[in-house]
Structure formats: structure tokens, C-alpha cells
Scaffold this motif. Sequence first.
Motif, PDB file in Angstrom:
ATOM      1  N   SER A  68       1.372 -11.083   0.612  1.00  0.00           N
ATOM      2  CA  SER A  68       0.405 -11.711   0.029  1.00  0.00           C
ATOM      3  C   SER A  68       0.312 -11.417  -1.164  1.00  0.00           C
ATOM      4  CB  SER A  68      -0.906 -10.690   1.169  1.00  0.00           C
ATOM      5  OG  SER A  68      -0.607  -9.243   0.513  1.00  0.00           O
ATOM      6  N   ILE A  69       1.364 -10.914  -2.327  1.00  0.00           N
ATOM      7  CA  ILE A  69       1.128 -10.529  -3.556  1.00  0.00           C
ATOM      8  C   ILE A  69       1.625 -11.933  -3.434  1.00  0.00           C
ATOM      9  CG2 ILE A  69       0.157  -9.192  -3.902  1.00  0.00           C
ATOM     10  CD1 ILE A  69       3.201  -7.818  -3.988  1.00  0.00           C
ATOM     11  N   GLY A  70       2.071 -12.865  -3.121  1.00  0.00           N
ATOM     12  CA  GLY A  70       3.583 -13.923  -3.533  1.00  0.00           C
ATOM     13  C   GLY A  70       5.264 -13.506  -3.691  1.00  0.00           C
ATOM     14  N   LYS A  71       5.973 -14.755  -4.096  1.00  0.00           N
ATOM     15  CA  LYS A  71       7.450 -13.881  -4.338  1.00  0.00           C
ATOM     16  C   LYS A  71       7.896 -13.374  -5.677  1.00  0.00           C
ATOM     17  CE  LYS A  71       8.391 -18.433  -2.698  1.00  0.00           C
ATOM     18  NZ  LYS A  71       8.553 -20.443  -2.849  1.00  0.00           N
ATOM     19  N   ASN A  72       6.997 -13.249  -6.875  1.00  0.00           N
ATOM     20  CA  ASN A  72       7.341 -12.187  -7.729  1.00  0.00           C
ATOM     21  C   ASN A  72       6.540 -11.043  -7.536  1.00  0.00           C
ATOM     22  OD1 ASN A  72       8.475 -14.753  -8.772  1.00  0.00           O
ATOM     23  ND2 ASN A  72       7.227 -15.157  -9.603  1.00  0.00           N
ATOM     24  N   ALA A  73       6.605 -10.332  -6.434  1.00  0.00           N
ATOM     25  CA  ALA A  73       6.501  -9.010  -6.341  1.00  0.00           C
ATOM     26  C   ALA A  73       6.667  -8.383  -7.097  1.00  0.00           C
ATOM     27  CB  ALA A  73       6.229  -8.238  -4.785  1.00  0.00           C
ATOM     28  N   PRO A  74       6.573  -6.572  -7.944  1.00  0.00           N
ATOM     29  CA  PRO A  74       7.086  -5.855  -8.318  1.00  0.00           C
ATOM     30  C   PRO A  74       7.612  -4.775  -7.779  1.00  0.00           C
ATOM     31  CG  PRO A  74       4.335  -5.472  -7.797  1.00  0.00           C
ATOM     32  CD  PRO A  74       4.422  -7.301  -7.332  1.00  0.00           C
ATOM     33  N   PRO A  75       8.240  -3.967  -8.159  1.00  0.00           N
ATOM     34  CA  PRO A  75       9.009  -3.355  -7.068  1.00  0.00           C
ATOM     35  C   PRO A  75       8.478  -2.406  -6.398  1.00  0.00           C
ATOM     36  CG  PRO A  75       9.890  -3.083  -9.904  1.00  0.00           C
ATOM     37  CD  PRO A  75       8.308  -4.185  -9.337  1.00  0.00           C
ATOM     38  N   VAL A  76       8.439  -1.714  -5.038  1.00  0.00           N
ATOM     39  CA  VAL A  76       7.923  -1.599  -4.276  1.00  0.00           C
ATOM     40  C   VAL A  76       8.672   0.202  -4.423  1.00  0.00           C
ATOM     41  CG1 VAL A  76       6.882  -0.883  -1.459  1.00  0.00           C
ATOM     42  CG2 VAL A  76       8.084  -2.609  -2.207  1.00  0.00           C
ATOM     43  N   LEU A  77       7.444   1.176  -4.866  1.00  0.00           N
ATOM     44  CA  LEU A  77       7.564   2.567  -4.692  1.00  0.00           C
ATOM     45  C   LEU A  77       8.032   3.419  -3.845  1.00  0.00           C
ATOM     46  CD1 LEU A  77       4.997   3.256  -7.226  1.00  0.00           C
ATOM     47  CD2 LEU A  77       6.932   3.136  -8.268  1.00  0.00           C
ATOM     48  N   GLY A  78       7.692   3.037  -2.657  1.00  0.00           N
ATOM     49  CA  GLY A  78       7.601   3.299  -1.201  1.00  0.00           C
ATOM     50  C   GLY A  78       6.874   3.636  -0.031  1.00  0.00           C
ATOM     51  N   ALA A  79       6.727   3.996   0.842  1.00  0.00           N
ATOM     52  CA  ALA A  79       5.419   3.639   2.268  1.00  0.00           C
ATOM     53  C   ALA A  79       5.106   4.798   2.360  1.00  0.00           C
ATOM     54  CB  ALA A  79       6.178   2.986   3.297  1.00  0.00           C
ATOM     55  N   GLY A  80       4.177   4.967   2.467  1.00  0.00           N
ATOM     56  CA  GLY A  80       3.961   6.956   3.233  1.00  0.00           C
ATOM     57  C   GLY A  80       3.070   6.278   4.711  1.00  0.00           C
ATOM     58  N   ILE A  81       3.744   7.121   5.289  1.00  0.00           N
ATOM     59  CA  ILE A  81       3.341   6.761   6.986  1.00  0.00           C
ATOM     60  C   ILE A  81       2.559   7.832   7.460  1.00  0.00           C
ATOM     61  CG2 ILE A  81       4.535   6.522   9.374  1.00  0.00           C
ATOM     62  CD1 ILE A  81       5.559   4.015   7.216  1.00  0.00           C
ATOM     63  N   VAL A  82       1.378   7.832   7.765  1.00  0.00           N
ATOM     64  CA  VAL A  82       0.508   8.764   7.755  1.00  0.00           C
ATOM     65  C   VAL A  82       0.161   8.308   9.954  1.00  0.00           C
ATOM     66  CG1 VAL A  82      -0.336   8.984   6.335  1.00  0.00           C
ATOM     67  CG2 VAL A  82      -1.367   7.388   7.706  1.00  0.00           C
ATOM     68  N   MET A  83       0.373  10.129  10.790  1.00  0.00           N
ATOM     69  CA  MET A  83       0.456   9.476  11.718  1.00  0.00           C
ATOM     70  C   MET A  83      -0.443  11.128  12.521  1.00  0.00           C
ATOM     71  SD  MET A  83       4.981   8.989  13.095  1.00  0.00           S
ATOM     72  CE  MET A  83       5.009   9.073  14.052  1.00  0.00           C
ATOM     73  N   PRO A  84      -1.101  11.090  13.541  1.00  0.00           N
ATOM     74  CA  PRO A  84      -1.903  12.536  14.326  1.00  0.00           C
ATOM     75  C   PRO A  84      -0.843  13.533  14.792  1.00  0.00           C
ATOM     76  CG  PRO A  84      -1.765  10.418  15.531  1.00  0.00           C
ATOM     77  CD  PRO A  84      -0.816   9.516  14.589  1.00  0.00           C
TER      78      PRO A  84
END
Length: 399
Positions: A141-157
Motif C-alpha cells: 500500500s505504500i508503494g515499491k520504494n517502501a522503507p525498511p521493516v523493523l519487524g512485526a508485532g503479533i498479538v493474540m488472546p
Amino acid sequence: MHRKTPLKIIGSNAERTRLHNRKVVLGHLRSHGKLGRAELARLTGLSTQAMSNIIAELESEALILAGERQTKGRGLPAVQYTLNPAGAVALGVEVRPNAILCALVNFLGDTLYTKRIHIESSAPAVVLPAVKTACDEALSSIGKNAPPVLGAGIVMPGPFGRVGLTGAGKAELVGWDDKDPQALFEDVLQVPVRVENDATAAAIAEQTTGSATDLQSFCFVYFGTGLGLGVISNGEILRGAFGNAGELGHVVVERGGRLCSCGNRGCLETYTSRMAAREFLQKRGKSAENQKDLSDLLAVNDPDLEKWICEAADPLAQAIGTLENLFDPEAVILGGAMPPELLERLIAKLNLIDATVSVRADRTLPRVVRGASGWMTAALGAAALIIHDTYIPSISKVA
């Protein structure tokens, strides 16, 4: 994201703490907005040379920007450095029994993208590819020149692992008891992953951009599918020995009361939760499958919904009194996947007990307030945790 309380973390000149020092610098920039090199060196305790090296490194990675010069006394005006909102992004994902909520935030924690995806099952074989697809769509959604991804937070019950509450019914995910969710999600997403309890992540989101931005100690009652609790005490997250602190929904508020899916009777979740509201209204021939259904009923002053609110308020007030005496919070915040106006109505109906430590002559805040982060609270909190880890060093690992 904006931090109200100035950081008091001091850097170290030892080479082995380079990552720690980067975090210290980023944390001070986050706290102050913009600072010159000399100010940063003074605040962090780092040498001028060490600061110059860190500034050059962070600039080369586009995590900070050099802005205007500011004159302070004699000499050449100092360049002011700020965080670069577009320098990096973080993903936040909430996994519910019937849905996946995905968020993308920039380096300042501003929301760039949100989406809700329905799933037929919460089993790993269904959830993992669905999360992968959701995260890919968020990044595209933010295009081809996306900045680096620091990580993903996953939350679960919760609860995490096989415990006495395992098998707690509709609010629980299926097939995850013996799994390592962090390893599974890292394998699928190919980025660093942090797994957190949904209510804890929601509390972080509320402290970042919601009703708790000025609070250091508060309890966040999270209306997900069930009912969870996130506790922040003196700025620190309370997790418990195994990450299962906060199973508020399964606190017994009426001995011998309604049978809960966990096997106990009288659990708070059977009286005060989205599931409880849905079951109460379904028995009266009314749909309450989602927030819109509840909002529509509230808009027409539906008498059955009003009856449920009155019924839910007393056990919730009892639980809030217990939370106040246990954790001594500045406030108890209600939020999550409930219409804001319904939470307001529920708060108005609370008959809070007076015999708690929260009844004080110097109190300036209401004892109970509504959260402001909305239905994406937990997913946004998951992303905020990733950003938070980038700013705030773990002191225990630096000694």
C-alpha cells in the motif's frame, strides 16, 4: 508517537554497546523532537566523537534527518536533528478467533494502513498464510520504494501454553497450545517478530496515542472477543511469569454463577464482554455480531441492550474495585472492540465501591475512563511495541 516524560537513560562509550547507544540517541530525539549534536552528547553522556559516529550512521540509514540550524550563543549555529517518519515502518497484527486485524505504522508511530480480514478458523494452517497475505498487502500500500521493516508485532488472546484455562471456548485460538508462535510467524514473514498478549498491546497503544498518554500506571480492560487486562505500572509492562498476567475475563465475580467455557462458574466474561452481550441479545431475537449491530441498537435506545448494560455494570464495578486495590492505578481504562458510545454508557452505569485505594482526596482523574484508540487498538499497539523496542534500550543487556 510522543513521549511526555523525558528519558533518563545514559549512554556508554564502550564499543560493545553500539546498538544500545543508537537506541539512546533515537529515544532522546523521540522525547525532545529535535536536538543538536552537542545537546545529544550532553544528554546521553557520550563523547563528541561517539556522537558524531552515531549521527552519521543513523543519517546514512535515513532514520534521522538534518534540519535547520539553531543559534545558541557564539559560534556556528548547530544543526538540529529529528527522527525521519519515513525512515522505517512496523507491522502490527491482532489474531482473533474469527478475524485478523493488520496495521502498518511509520517510524513515529503514525498509522499508514489498517485492514480487517475475516477467517473461518483460528488454526495455524489458516492464520499463518492469512497474516502473510495481510502484511504483504499492507506493505504494497505504500508503494515499491517502501522503507525498511523493523519487524512485526503479533498479538493474540491468552492464555499462552497449556494451562488450567486451556479450552476456554470462543475467546481462545484453536491449535496453538503446543506451538511456538514467534518462530512460526518469523518463518512466514521473514522479519523479526514479537508476540504479545492482546490486552497488553492494547494498553501500549492507549499510552502511545490514546487516553493514557500522560499516565505511567494504569489498567486497560480490553474488550476483544473475550475480556483481557493490560497493566502498566510505573511505565513498565506487567506480564507475569509466562506472559499470562491479565486473564481478567476468568476472574470469578459470582461464586456458583453462570457456567463459563473455561469450566468455572461466575467468570466476569460471562457477564461483561462482547460474547456476553451477543448471547444476551440473541436470546431476545436480536443480532449483535459486530460493533455496527451494537451501535444501531444503542442509537434507537434498545431496551434489551440497556438491560444488558445494567446487568454487566455491577460485576464490572466489582472487578474494577479489585484492580484498584491490586495495582493502585492512576485510572482504569475501558477500550477495544466495543462502540465508544456503549463504553460511555457502561461507565455511566458503574456503581463503583468506595473502599479502594483509588478513592483519594487528591484525585484529579476519573477512576474509570474510555479508551480512545478504537477497534484497531491491539494491532496498533503491536506495531507500537516494535517501534518502542527501537527507541528504548534494554539496560539489562548492556551491563
